[in-house]
Each structure stands twice: as structure tokens, then as C-alpha cells.
Design a protein around this motif. Structure first.
Motif, short mmCIF file in Angstrom:
data_model
loop_
_atom_site.label_atom_id
_atom_site.label_comp_id
_atom_site.label_asym_id
_atom_site.label_seq_id
_atom_site.Cartn_x
_atom_site.Cartn_y
_atom_site.Cartn_z
N ARG A 1 -48.65 -119.81 -94.92
CA ARG A 1 -48.01 -121.03 -94.43
C ARG A 1 -48.99 -122.19 -94.55
NH1 ARG A 1 -45.17 -119.95 -88.76
NH2 ARG A 1 -44.44 -122.07 -89.24
N PRO A 2 -48.84 -122.99 -95.59
CA PRO A 2 -49.80 -124.08 -95.83
C PRO A 2 -49.85 -125.13 -94.73
CG PRO A 2 -47.88 -124.27 -97.28
CD PRO A 2 -47.80 -122.94 -96.61
N GLN A 3 -48.80 -125.17 -93.87
CA GLN A 3 -48.84 -126.15 -92.77
C GLN A 3 -50.04 -125.94 -91.87
OE1 GLN A 3 -46.33 -124.01 -93.51
NE2 GLN A 3 -44.33 -124.81 -92.85
N PHE A 4 -50.52 -124.68 -91.83
CA PHE A 4 -51.67 -124.39 -90.98
C PHE A 4 -52.90 -125.18 -91.42
CE2 PHE A 4 -55.28 -121.63 -89.67
CZ PHE A 4 -55.08 -121.72 -88.30
N ILE B 1 -52.94 -128.15 -92.58
CA ILE B 1 -52.79 -129.52 -92.06
C ILE B 1 -53.32 -129.59 -90.63
CG2 ILE B 1 -51.14 -131.32 -91.44
CD1 ILE B 1 -49.37 -130.33 -93.72
N PHE B 2 -52.96 -128.59 -89.83
CA PHE B 2 -53.43 -128.59 -88.44
C PHE B 2 -54.94 -128.35 -88.35
CE2 PHE B 2 -48.90 -127.99 -87.73
CZ PHE B 2 -48.68 -128.90 -86.69
N LEU B 3 -55.50 -127.60 -89.28
CA LEU B 3 -56.95 -127.43 -89.31
C LEU B 3 -57.64 -128.78 -89.57
CD1 LEU B 3 -57.53 -124.10 -91.30
CD2 LEU B 3 -57.85 -124.49 -88.86
N CYS B 4 -57.10 -129.54 -90.51
CA CYS B 4 -57.66 -130.87 -90.80
C CYS B 4 -57.54 -131.80 -89.59
CB CYS B 4 -56.97 -131.49 -92.01
SG CYS B 4 -57.26 -130.63 -93.56
N CYS B 5 -56.40 -131.72 -88.92
CA CYS B 5 -56.20 -132.54 -87.73
C CYS B 5 -57.18 -132.15 -86.62
CB CYS B 5 -54.77 -132.41 -87.23
SG CYS B 5 -53.53 -133.17 -88.29
N MET B 6 -57.45 -130.84 -86.50
CA MET B 6 -58.39 -130.39 -85.48
C MET B 6 -59.79 -130.93 -85.75
SD MET B 6 -58.30 -128.64 -82.71
CE MET B 6 -59.26 -127.68 -81.53
N TRP B 7 -60.16 -131.02 -87.02
CA TRP B 7 -61.46 -131.60 -87.39
C TRP B 7 -61.58 -133.02 -86.84
CZ3 TRP B 7 -65.26 -129.56 -90.94
CH2 TRP B 7 -66.25 -130.46 -91.31
N LEU B 8 -60.50 -133.78 -86.95
CA LEU B 8 -60.52 -135.19 -86.56
C LEU B 8 -60.36 -135.38 -85.05
CD1 LEU B 8 -58.32 -136.53 -89.50
CD2 LEU B 8 -60.79 -136.77 -89.26
N THR B 9 -59.49 -134.58 -84.41
CA THR B 9 -59.31 -134.73 -82.97
C THR B 9 -60.59 -134.35 -82.22
OG1 THR B 9 -58.33 -132.51 -82.82
CG2 THR B 9 -56.82 -134.38 -83.00
N THR B 10 -61.24 -133.28 -82.68
CA THR B 10 -62.49 -132.85 -82.04
C THR B 10 -63.57 -133.91 -82.22
OG1 THR B 10 -61.90 -130.57 -82.54
CG2 THR B 10 -64.15 -130.98 -81.85
N SER B 11 -63.64 -134.50 -83.40
CA SER B 11 -64.62 -135.55 -83.66
C SER B 11 -64.38 -136.77 -82.77
CB SER B 11 -64.56 -135.98 -85.13
OG SER B 11 -64.88 -134.89 -85.97
N SER B 12 -63.12 -137.03 -82.45
CA SER B 12 -62.79 -138.17 -81.60
C SER B 12 -63.17 -137.93 -80.15
CB SER B 12 -61.28 -138.45 -81.67
OG SER B 12 -60.87 -138.71 -83.00
N GLU C 1 -47.83 -122.05 -80.63
CA GLU C 1 -46.36 -122.08 -80.62
C GLU C 1 -45.78 -121.96 -82.02
OE1 GLU C 1 -45.39 -124.84 -76.67
OE2 GLU C 1 -45.51 -125.77 -78.66
N ARG C 2 -46.38 -122.66 -82.98
CA ARG C 2 -45.82 -122.70 -84.33
C ARG C 2 -46.21 -121.49 -85.18
NH1 ARG C 2 -44.61 -128.45 -86.35
NH2 ARG C 2 -44.37 -129.62 -84.42
N ILE D 1 -45.45 -135.68 -89.11
CA ILE D 1 -45.02 -134.40 -88.52
C ILE D 1 -43.97 -134.65 -87.43
CG2 ILE D 1 -45.77 -132.36 -87.24
CD1 ILE D 1 -48.53 -132.70 -88.52
N TRP D 2 -44.19 -135.68 -86.63
CA TRP D 2 -43.28 -136.02 -85.54
C TRP D 2 -41.89 -136.35 -86.09
CZ3 TRP D 2 -44.43 -140.53 -81.57
CH2 TRP D 2 -43.63 -140.36 -80.44
N LEU D 3 -41.85 -137.20 -87.12
CA LEU D 3 -40.57 -137.57 -87.73
C LEU D 3 -39.88 -136.37 -88.37
CD1 LEU D 3 -41.56 -141.01 -89.33
CD2 LEU D 3 -40.07 -140.64 -87.34
N HIS D 4 -40.67 -135.52 -89.02
CA HIS D 4 -40.11 -134.31 -89.64
C HIS D 4 -39.51 -133.39 -88.58
CE1 HIS D 4 -40.34 -130.14 -91.23
NE2 HIS D 4 -39.87 -130.71 -92.34
N ASP D 5 -40.22 -133.21 -87.47
CA ASP D 5 -39.71 -132.36 -86.39
C ASP D 5 -38.41 -132.90 -85.83
OD1 ASP D 5 -41.84 -130.69 -86.68
OD2 ASP D 5 -42.91 -131.34 -84.88
N ARG D 6 -38.35 -134.21 -85.63
CA ARG D 6 -37.14 -134.81 -85.08
C ARG D 6 -35.97 -134.64 -86.05
NH1 ARG D 6 -38.22 -140.65 -82.46
NH2 ARG D 6 -36.04 -140.26 -81.89
#
Length: 437
Positions: free
Chosen positions: A221-224, A226-237, A335-336, A418-423
Motif C-alpha cells: 500500500r503505497p499510501q503508507f 506518504i504518511f512516513l514522509c509526513c511523519m518526518w516533517l511533523t516530528t521535525s516541527s 486506523e488505516r 488527503i483531507w479532500l480525498h477522504d471527504r
């Protein structure tokens, strides 16, 4: 006979204490960062001392990432109890090594001893995350965002305690190494608490998902990614500024940066208890989008703050932004990618730890480059007056902190998509449900 509720309560208390302990360690490292720079690294190489601090703190995150990766892969085999005991022993030994490096004569090996010591505390940190995240999810799998946010509320609680303790150390004129001693106490407490406790199997094992299926859930599941990349940035923030505030903001806003860390951590402790209702209104991805926006605004404002008032106002925005990032990212992935089990959460934490391991030395280099440039060259540092040296450090502090402010901006379009896609998907499902009925 022990009831199921009391059994769960004991495990949750142990998990909360473990998270409290690693938050305490985070505060202690932030509090001693400048002491390490001045008392040890300046003696070794004054021109590169901030880079050395960044590398040393980065070793903590390297140890964290490594243990979290291995621990999450093996938690079903080794068990959470053994991993928690290993974590406590690593925190204890690592703290003692840094303490030893600070009281022996400073030489080239002092740097290596500090690196090893901080890496060991990182191993302990990663072990805690690898053990308690899947443990709490297995106790209450229906309320992951709520449970993980409440669990990780004890992270800022540990930071608050550690920050206040470090202030007391300075106020009463105690040696700065006293901060390291306090880390040893909860390590002993955790070892005593886990003795005699029976730990449940993880959610993945309870559902009968094989180890091979757990791995397939992630790489198919390649979506995973995307979330790994997001985790890199949220943790850095969140975590990089948290380790850098005392070393930098103390020189620019007219107050100790540890006060900022204490204030933000108190804010986070309170707000994380309300993550469930907020995520219910916005959705978990909507919560992460709002968090990223506030984090970007807050970090930029902190880099521009020049007084205690502006620093507190900026820290409020930043703290409200980063408050939910770490536990909500873990919950979203759990969850996902349910069949991904502990490995999915472990890989997220591993990615976050590696992000800081790279970012902190980079911040140290930005600091040193700005410091040397403002001084007119590295060879001029030793000739500066006290007033000139203060001005040089202020310039370096401001420039290194500004570099972090751009990180959460990258997250905004990703979470929005992701938010728009989920909606859109939810609307399609609702329409199909209406037609079928």
C-alpha cells in the motif's frame, strides 16, 4: 482476584510513567545542551561546539529510531515487559555515562563518551515507544486517537517536571549534572512496576494476522510512504525546536528558553486530553492540517520574538499546533493500516527519530556558520568582548531557529489533499449506502 479493569489500569499507569520518563529525559537534554557546549565542547573545539551539540543530541534520536524499528518488529516475540526493562536500563546507563564525561578531565574522548551516553538514552526512549504504543492500542482498540493522545500527554508532563527541576538546579546553585541524576529514579520505578505484571498480546496477534501479512500490509500500500514522509516533517516541527529552544531562545527573548519549553509542554498536557472530541469534529487528517498551519505560524513568530511577551504568544500558537501531531499520526496509521500492527507504528516513530537525527546537526551547523560569519571568522571568536560575543550568539540563535519555521508549511498541501480525498470517498460511500437502502 484482579479484575480486567484493574489489570488494564495498572498497565496504563505503567505506560504513562514510561512516557513521563522519556519526556523527562527530553527536558534534561534540552536543559544541559548549553552546558555541554560551554563546559565540554568549547574546550574541544569552540568554533564547532554548536555543531557538536547538534550531533550529540542527534545521537539520542538515532538510538531512539534504531530501537523503535527493532523493538516494534520484535515486540510480539520479546514482549513489552522485556523491552520496557531494557529501556529503563539503557536510560540509567546512558545518564551515568554523560555524568562521567562531565566530571572527568575534558579531552578528545569526552565527546565520544557523551555521544555513547546520549545514544543509550535514545535506545531507552525508542524502547518505551515501541512497547507502550501497541500495548495501549491493544487495551482499547476502539479509541485509538483518544488513548494515544492521553498516553502521550504524559510526555509533556515529564518535560514540565524536568524543566522545573532544571530551573531549581540553577536557582539553588547546584551542579548542572544534577539534572542527569534525576533521570535514574524513574528507571528504577519502571523496573519494579513491570515485575509481576502480565501484558496482553498486541492487536495484530489478537486478530490472528500473521507476521508476513503485517509486512505485506505496508509494502503493498503505497499510501503508507506518504504518511512516513509526513511523519518526518511533523516530528521535525515538534521535537527539533523543543531540543533547540534553551540553547537559542535564551539569547534572544530575554528569558530562559526552558521556560518556553515548560509552558508549551503544560499546554500540550492539557490539550491532548481533548484530542478525541476535536478529531471527531474535524477528522483526524483535518486536525493534522490545522496543526500544521498553527505550527508554521508559531515557529515563524518564535524566530522573530524579541521579548518574553512575544515569545509566550508565539509559543502558544506553536504549542497548539504541534500538540496533537505525534500521537495523532500514530493513531491515523494504526486506523488505516490495522494489519500493519506494531510494525506500522514503529516505522512511523523510526522515521521521526531519523528526521531529528539529521536535522539537529544541520541546525548546529547553521548556528556555527552564522556565529563565525558574525564574528568575522572562526579565528576571531576568542578575541571578542563579552558584549560582542553576546551579539554574535543572538544572531546565530535567530538564524538557526528561523530554518525550522519552513518545515510545517510543506505539510499543508499534503494533508489538504488527503483531507479532500477522504471527504470525497465518504460522500461516495454515503451515496451508495443511500441507493442500496
Amino acid at each position: 482476584m484482579e479484575t480486567k479493569n484493574s489489570f488494564s489500569a495498572r498497565l496504563l499507569f505503567t505506560s504513562n510513567l514510561a512516557i513521563f520518563t522519556i519526556g523527562l529525559g527530553f527536558a534534561v537534554r534540552a536543559a544541559i545542551a548549553d552546558d555541554l557546549r560551554v563546559k565540554i565542547f568549547n574546550v574541544i573545539d569552540a568554533a564547532q561546539s554548536a555543531t557538536m551539540v547538534g550531533q550529540a543530541l542527534g545521537m539520542t534520536f538515532l538510538g531512539f529510531a534504531f530501537t523503535l524499528l527493532i523493538g516494534s518488529s520484535l515486540v510480539d516475540i520479546l514482549g513489552s515487559k522485556r523491552i520496557l526493562i531494557f529501556s529503563a536500563l539503557s536510560n540509567l546507563l546512558g545518564s551515568l555515562l554523560v555524568l562521567w564525561a562531565s566530571i572527568r578531565p575534558v579531552d578528545a574522548s569526552s565527546y565520544t563518551i557523551v555521544l555513547i551516553g546520549l545514544m543509550l538514552t535514545g535506545l531507552g526512549w525508542g524502547g518505551v515507544e515501541g512497547a507502550v504504543n501497541p500495548l495501549v492500542v491493544s487495551i482499547d482498540p476502539e479509541n485509538k486517537i483518544k488513548r494515544l493522545n492521553i498516553l502521550h500527554a504524559w510526555w509533556p508532563a515529564g518535560i514540565v517536571f524536568g524543566g522545573l527541576f532544571s530551573i531549581a538546579v540553577k536557582t539553588f546553585g547546584l551542579p548542572w549534572q544534577t539534572n542527569l541524576v534525576v533521570l535514574c529514579l524513574p528507571a528504577f520505578a519502571i523496573i519494579m512496576l513491570v515485575r509481576g505484571q502480565v501484558f496482553p498480546v498486541t492487536e495484530r496477534v489478537a486478530q490472528g494476522v500473521s507476521y508476513a501479512d503485517m509486512c505485506r500490509e505496508l509494502y503493498r500500500r503505497p499510501q503508507f510512504l506518504i504518511f512516513l514522509c509526513c511523519m518526518w516533517l511533523t516530528t521535525s516541527s515538534e521535537l527539533a525546536p523543543g531540543q533547540w529552544v534553551d540553547l537559542t531562545l535564551s539569547h534572544t527573548v530575554g528569558m530562559s528558553g526552558i521556560f518556553i519549553l515548560i509552558y508549551v509542554s503544560t499546554l500540550m498536557f492539557v490539550m491532548r486530553h481533548f484530542a478525541g472530541p476535536i478529531a471527531h469534529r474535524l477528522s483526524s487528517i483535518g486536525l493534522l492540517w490545522v496543526s500544521s498551519l498553527l505550527a508554521a505560524i508559531g515557529l515563524f513568530a518564535l524566530s522573530r520574538a524579541n521579548s518574553p511577551v512575544t515569545a509566550v504568544l508565539a509559543a502558544t500558537i506553536w504549542g497548539a499546533g504541534v500538540c496533537f501531531m505525534w500521537p495523532t499520526m500514530l493513531a491515523v496509521v494504526s486506523e488505516r493500516f490495522v494489519r500493519g500492527g506494531a510494525l506500522a507504528m514503529g516505522l512511523m516513530g523510526f522515521t521521526g527519530g531519523m528526521a531529528i537525527q539529521f536535522l539537529l546537526p544541520a541546525l548546529g551547523k547553521i548556528f556555527d556558520d552564522a556565529k563565525n560569519l558574525a564574528a568575522g571568522g572562526a579565528d576571531k571568536l576568542a578575541t571578542l568582548s563579552a558584549e560582542q560575543s553576546t551579539q554574535v550568539i543572538q544572531i546565530a540563535s535567530r538564524e538557526s531557529f528561523q530554518a525550522i519555521a519552513l518545515v510545517p508549511l510543506i505539510l499543508l498541501p499534503i494533508f489538504a489533499a488527503i483531507w479532500l480525498h477522504d471527504r470525497s470517498q465518504n460522500k461516495k460511500m454515503a451515496a451508495q449506502s443511500a441507493l442500496s437502502s
